[in-house]
Design an enzyme around this catalytic site. Structure first.
Site, PDB file in Angstrom:
ATOM      1  N   ASP A  49       4.719   3.336  -0.616  1.00  0.00           N
ATOM      2  CA  ASP A  49       3.335   3.798  -0.747  1.00  0.00           C
ATOM      3  C   ASP A  49       2.670   3.091  -1.924  1.00  0.00           C
ATOM      4  O   ASP A  49       3.122   3.225  -3.063  1.00  0.00           O
ATOM      5  CB  ASP A  49       3.356   5.321  -0.988  1.00  0.00           C
ATOM      6  CG  ASP A  49       1.984   5.964  -0.835  1.00  0.00           C
ATOM      7  OD1 ASP A  49       0.976   5.231  -0.814  1.00  0.00           O
ATOM      8  OD2 ASP A  49       1.937   7.209  -0.740  1.00  0.00           O
ATOM      9  N   TYR A  68       3.125   6.760 -10.169  1.00  0.00           N
ATOM     10  CA  TYR A  68       3.054   7.600  -8.981  1.00  0.00           C
ATOM     11  C   TYR A  68       4.377   7.543  -8.186  1.00  0.00           C
ATOM     12  O   TYR A  68       4.915   6.474  -7.966  1.00  0.00           O
ATOM     13  CB  TYR A  68       1.916   7.154  -8.043  1.00  0.00           C
ATOM     14  CG  TYR A  68       2.086   7.779  -6.691  1.00  0.00           C
ATOM     15  CD1 TYR A  68       1.716   9.104  -6.491  1.00  0.00           C
ATOM     16  CD2 TYR A  68       2.717   7.097  -5.652  1.00  0.00           C
ATOM     17  CE1 TYR A  68       1.960   9.724  -5.284  1.00  0.00           C
ATOM     18  CE2 TYR A  68       2.965   7.713  -4.433  1.00  0.00           C
ATOM     19  CZ  TYR A  68       2.581   9.030  -4.264  1.00  0.00           C
ATOM     20  OH  TYR A  68       2.842   9.645  -3.070  1.00  0.00           O
ATOM     21  N   GLU A  81       2.169   1.693   2.918  1.00  0.00           N
ATOM     22  CA  GLU A  81       1.166   2.756   3.063  1.00  0.00           C
ATOM     23  C   GLU A  81       0.010   2.606   2.083  1.00  0.00           C
ATOM     24  O   GLU A  81       0.222   2.256   0.917  1.00  0.00           O
ATOM     25  CB  GLU A  81       1.890   4.082   2.804  1.00  0.00           C
ATOM     26  CG  GLU A  81       1.016   5.293   2.734  1.00  0.00           C
ATOM     27  CD  GLU A  81       1.864   6.543   2.489  1.00  0.00           C
ATOM     28  OE1 GLU A  81       3.085   6.493   2.728  1.00  0.00           O
ATOM     29  OE2 GLU A  81       1.311   7.551   2.050  1.00  0.00           O
ATOM     30  N   ARG A 121      -1.921   8.360   9.223  1.00  0.00           N
ATOM     31  CA  ARG A 121      -1.292   9.217   8.221  1.00  0.00           C
ATOM     32  C   ARG A 121      -1.861  10.631   8.121  1.00  0.00           C
ATOM     33  O   ARG A 121      -1.347  11.467   7.382  1.00  0.00           O
ATOM     34  CB  ARG A 121      -1.456   8.550   6.838  1.00  0.00           C
ATOM     35  CG  ARG A 121      -0.563   7.372   6.621  1.00  0.00           C
ATOM     36  CD  ARG A 121       0.877   7.799   6.394  1.00  0.00           C
ATOM     37  NE  ARG A 121       1.075   8.414   5.099  1.00  0.00           N
ATOM     38  CZ  ARG A 121       1.984   9.358   4.845  1.00  0.00           C
ATOM     39  NH1 ARG A 121       2.762   9.817   5.795  1.00  0.00           N
ATOM     40  NH2 ARG A 121       2.117   9.837   3.632  1.00  0.00           N
ATOM     41  N   TRP A 142      -6.142   6.515  -8.320  1.00  0.00           N
ATOM     42  CA  TRP A 142      -4.823   7.072  -8.601  1.00  0.00           C
ATOM     43  C   TRP A 142      -3.934   7.010  -7.373  1.00  0.00           C
ATOM     44  O   TRP A 142      -4.269   7.119  -6.288  1.00  0.00           O
ATOM     45  CB  TRP A 142      -4.912   8.549  -9.053  1.00  0.00           C
ATOM     46  CG  TRP A 142      -3.525   9.114  -9.162  1.00  0.00           C
ATOM     47  CD1 TRP A 142      -2.568   8.806 -10.112  1.00  0.00           C
ATOM     48  CD2 TRP A 142      -2.900  10.027  -8.264  1.00  0.00           C
ATOM     49  NE1 TRP A 142      -1.403   9.478  -9.855  1.00  0.00           N
ATOM     50  CE2 TRP A 142      -1.565  10.249  -8.722  1.00  0.00           C
ATOM     51  CE3 TRP A 142      -3.311  10.693  -7.097  1.00  0.00           C
ATOM     52  CZ2 TRP A 142      -0.653  11.077  -8.065  1.00  0.00           C
ATOM     53  CZ3 TRP A 142      -2.417  11.534  -6.457  1.00  0.00           C
ATOM     54  CH2 TRP A 142      -1.103  11.727  -6.940  1.00  0.00           C
ATOM     55  N   ARG A 186      11.589   6.671   1.844  1.00  0.00           N
ATOM     56  CA  ARG A 186      10.536   6.022   1.069  1.00  0.00           C
ATOM     57  C   ARG A 186      11.097   5.646  -0.295  1.00  0.00           C
ATOM     58  O   ARG A 186      11.815   6.439  -0.915  1.00  0.00           O
ATOM     59  CB  ARG A 186       9.345   6.975   0.911  1.00  0.00           C
ATOM     60  CG  ARG A 186       8.135   6.312   0.286  1.00  0.00           C
ATOM     61  CD  ARG A 186       6.987   7.297   0.089  1.00  0.00           C
ATOM     62  NE  ARG A 186       7.054   7.949  -1.213  1.00  0.00           N
ATOM     63  CZ  ARG A 186       6.015   8.534  -1.813  1.00  0.00           C
ATOM     64  NH1 ARG A 186       4.833   8.556  -1.223  1.00  0.00           N
ATOM     65  NH2 ARG A 186       6.144   9.108  -2.991  1.00  0.00           N
ATOM     66  N   HIS A 189      -0.520   3.661  -2.622  1.00  0.00           N
ATOM     67  CA  HIS A 189      -1.431   4.690  -3.111  1.00  0.00           C
ATOM     68  C   HIS A 189      -2.830   4.176  -3.459  1.00  0.00           C
ATOM     69  O   HIS A 189      -3.377   4.492  -4.533  1.00  0.00           O
ATOM     70  CB  HIS A 189      -0.798   5.435  -4.296  1.00  0.00           C
ATOM     71  CG  HIS A 189      -0.958   6.922  -4.193  1.00  0.00           C
ATOM     72  ND1 HIS A 189      -1.797   7.628  -5.007  1.00  0.00           N
ATOM     73  CD2 HIS A 189      -0.412   7.823  -3.350  1.00  0.00           C
ATOM     74  CE1 HIS A 189      -1.739   8.907  -4.675  1.00  0.00           C
ATOM     75  NE2 HIS A 189      -0.914   9.055  -3.674  1.00  0.00           N
ATOM     76  N   GLU A 221      -4.032   9.290   4.830  1.00  0.00           N
ATOM     77  CA  GLU A 221      -3.736  10.651   4.376  1.00  0.00           C
ATOM     78  C   GLU A 221      -4.973  11.337   3.800  1.00  0.00           C
ATOM     79  O   GLU A 221      -5.024  12.565   3.765  1.00  0.00           O
ATOM     80  CB  GLU A 221      -2.574  10.674   3.378  1.00  0.00           C
ATOM     81  CG  GLU A 221      -2.856   9.979   2.062  1.00  0.00           C
ATOM     82  CD  GLU A 221      -1.628   9.932   1.148  1.00  0.00           C
ATOM     83  OE1 GLU A 221      -0.542   9.625   1.644  1.00  0.00           O
ATOM     84  OE2 GLU A 221      -1.781  10.205  -0.046  1.00  0.00           O
ATOM     85  N   GLU A 238       6.637  12.551   7.510  1.00  0.00           N
ATOM     86  CA  GLU A 238       7.039  12.628   6.097  1.00  0.00           C
ATOM     87  C   GLU A 238       7.595  14.029   5.819  1.00  0.00           C
ATOM     88  O   GLU A 238       7.028  15.040   6.248  1.00  0.00           O
ATOM     89  CB  GLU A 238       5.828  12.363   5.199  1.00  0.00           C
ATOM     90  CG  GLU A 238       6.163  12.314   3.722  1.00  0.00           C
ATOM     91  CD  GLU A 238       4.949  11.949   2.869  1.00  0.00           C
ATOM     92  OE1 GLU A 238       3.801  12.129   3.343  1.00  0.00           O
ATOM     93  OE2 GLU A 238       5.152  11.471   1.739  1.00  0.00           O
TER      94      GLU A 238
END
Ligand code: EZ4
Ligand code: CO
Length: 414
Positions: free
Chosen positions: A222, A159, A248, A295, A414, A147, A224, A274, A351
Site C-alpha cells: 500500500d 504508515y 494499492e 478497494r 497521509w 501485505r 497510501h 478505499e 483484506e
C-alpha cells in the site's frame, strides 16, 4: 411490517464504531456499519438528525427504493458521510430481509460462487528481521496472501508499520497486534514522509522478502496515496521483478486520470478506491481499464446495493474486488463484505486485519477464518449481533488518523 425505530450506536470497544440498528414493527432487527474513521460523530449526527426520522413507518423490504430515496432525496449527493449513512441503512435492511427470509444474506445475492473468500493479512516491521517474523507469524496462522509494509531509513514512524510492542502481541490479545492508525487524543499525531527515500527502499524490501519466502506467496503493498503519477509509474516498474498481487493507492484518489500515466508504464496490478464512495468515482478507471481491483468497502460505498453495482460494472472489464478490511470497518461491514464476496463472480481478495477481542465481544460475528479463507456465517441475515451491555462499558473516545508532513514541514497526503 414497517420500520418501527432505528438507533445510532456509538461505542469504542478497542476503537470507535458507529452502528445503525433498525427494528421492525415485528421486532426483527438489522445492523449497518457507518464508521468513518476520525469523523465518527458527523455520520452519527447525519443519521440521527436527518435519516432516522425518515425511516420510521417505511416498508423495510423496499431496499432499493430506500437507497434511491436517501441518495436522490438528499439532493447533496455522494461524499463519505452521506454514503456511509446510506450504507448503514442499506446493510441493515439487507440484514432484515435475509432474516425474514430465513436465509444467510449470500443466498439472496445469488448463493455461493466459491467455498470461501481469500483473505490477506498485514505483515510489517521497522527492519527486515522483524518483518520476516511477522510474515512467518501470518503463515503460521494460515494466511495465503500477505501485505508487506516496512519502515524507511531516516523516518521515525511510517504508515502501516506496527510498533515493536504491538507486533510482538498475539492476534487474540486485547491490544492490537498490528498497525492501528487512529490514535486517541484531541489532536492528530504528525508523521514525516520522504518520497525519494521510500522509492529507493521499497524494491530492496521486496527483493529480500522474495529471497526469504520464495516466488509463490502473493504479496501486496500500500503506497497510501503519497506519490505523483510519474513516481507511481517508477515504483510499479521497479517492483515488477517481485510479482506483486497488487500495488494499492499509488496516487491521491481525486484525479482518476493520474492512473492512465501509471498504467502506461507498468504491468504491476493496481488497486484503488478505499476512500471512494460511489460508482462515479470509478467510472473512468473501470471504462479505461486503468485498475485491476476495486478497494471500496460496503461501509463507505453505499452498502451492499452500492458496492454490488460497482462490482457488476467492474465485471464487464474483468476487474475484481479487493474490499477494504481495516479495523475501522466494523464486524458488521466485514460480514456484509463476506456475504457479497462469496456470492460475487468477480471476487478477488478480502483484506483481513482482524479486530480487537473487545470489538468481537460487542459484535459477536459468526464469520470464520479457515486455512486463509474467510467464510460468512450460515444463520439468517449477516450473522452479527450487537451486545448493548458490553458496548456500554466502552464509551466513545475522540481519535484521529495522523497527518503527514514532508521533511520541509509542508503537509502531504497521509
Ligand atoms: O489507512 O483504514 O489499506 N488499508 C488502509 C487503512 C487506512 C485506514 C483509514 O481509516 O489504507 O489502514
Ligand atoms: Co490502503
Amino acid at each position: 411490517m414497517t420500520i418501527a425505530f432505528a438507533e445510532v450506536l456509538v461505542a469504542s470497544p478497542g476503537r470507535n464504531f458507529v452502528t445503525l440498528r433498525i427494528t421492525t414493527s415485528d421486532g426483527v432487527t438489522g445492523l449497518g456499519d457507518a464508521t468513518v474513521n476520525g469523523r465518527e460523530l458527523a455520520v452519527a449526527a447525519y443519521l440521527t438528525e436527518h435519516v432516522v426520522p425518515l425511516l420510521i413507518g417505511r416498508d423495510e423490504q423496499r431496499v432499493e427504493d430506500t437507497w434511491q430515496y436517501l441518495y436522490r432525496g438528499a439532493y447533496w449527493r455522494r461524499g463519505p458521510i452521506t454514503m456511509a449513512a446510506i450504507a448503514a441503512v442499506d446493510t441493515a435492511l439487507w440484514d432484515i430481509k435475509a432474516k425474514t427470509a430465513g436465509l444467510p444474506l449470500y443466498q439472496l445475492l445469488g448463493g455461493k460462487s466459491r467455498t470461501g473468500c481469500l483473505a490477506y493479512g498485514h505483515a510489517s516491521g521497522k527492519e527486515l528481521p522483524e518483518l520476516f517474523d511477522s510474515v512467518r507469524a501470518h503463515l503460521a496462522e494460515g494466511y495465503r496472501a500477505i501485505r508487506i509494509q516496512t519502515g524507511i531509513p531516516g523516518l521515525d514512524s511510517v504508515y502501516g508499520v506496527a510498533s515493536s510492542a504491538n507486533a510482538a502481541r498475539g492476534a487474540g490479545e486485547s491490544t492490537r497486534y498490528d498497525h492501528e492508525p487512529a490514535r486517541r487524543g484531541a489532536l492528530p499525531v504528525e508523521e514525516q514522509w520522504d518520497t525519494r527515500a521510500y522509492l529507493r527502499h521499497a524494491p530492496a524490501v521486496f527483493e529480500a522478502v522474495r529471497n526469504e519466502f520464495g516466488p509463490e506467496l502473493p504479496l501486496l503493498h500500500d503506497a497510501h496515496h503519497r506519490l505523483t503519477p510519474i513516481q507511481a509509474a517508477k515504483l510499479g516498474r521497479s517492483l515488477e521483478p517481485y510479482d506483486l498481487f497488487w500495488l494499492e493507492d499509488v496516487t491521491p484518489a481525486e484525479n482518476q486520470d493520474a492512473l492512465r500515466l501509471v498504467r502506461q508504464h507498468t504491468t504491476t496490478p493496481l488497486a484503488i478506491g478505499e476512500v471512494f464512495n460511489t460508482i462515479w468515482d470509478y467510472r473512468k478507471l473501470i471504462e479505461n481499464q486503468l485498475i485491476d481491483y476495486v478497494r471500496s468497502p460496503i461501509t463507505h460505498a453505499g452498502g451492499v446495493t452500492g458496492l454490488r453495482r460497482i462490482m457488476d460494472y467492474a465485471a464487464v472489464y474483468q476487474i475484481k474486488s479487493g474490499v477494504h478490511g481495516p479495523t475501522d470497518v466494523s464486524p458488521v461491514g466485514l460480514a456484509a463484505a463476506l456475504h457479497l464476496g462469496i456470492a460475487l463472480h468477480n471476487f478477488g481478495i478480502q483484506e483481513y486485519m482482524r479486530h480487537d477481542r473487545r470489538t468481537d465481544e460487542v459484535f459477536r460475528p459468526t464469520y470464520r477464518f479457515v486455512d486463509g479463507l474467510l467464510i460468512p456465517g450460515d444463520e439468517p441475515g449477516l450473522g452479527v449481533d450487537y451486545d448493548d451491555e458490553v458496548a456500554g462499558a466502552h464509551p466513545y473516545e475522540q481519535a484521529y488518523l495522523p497527518v503527514n508532513r514532508l521533511l520541509d514541514g509542508s503537509l502531504h497526503d497521509w
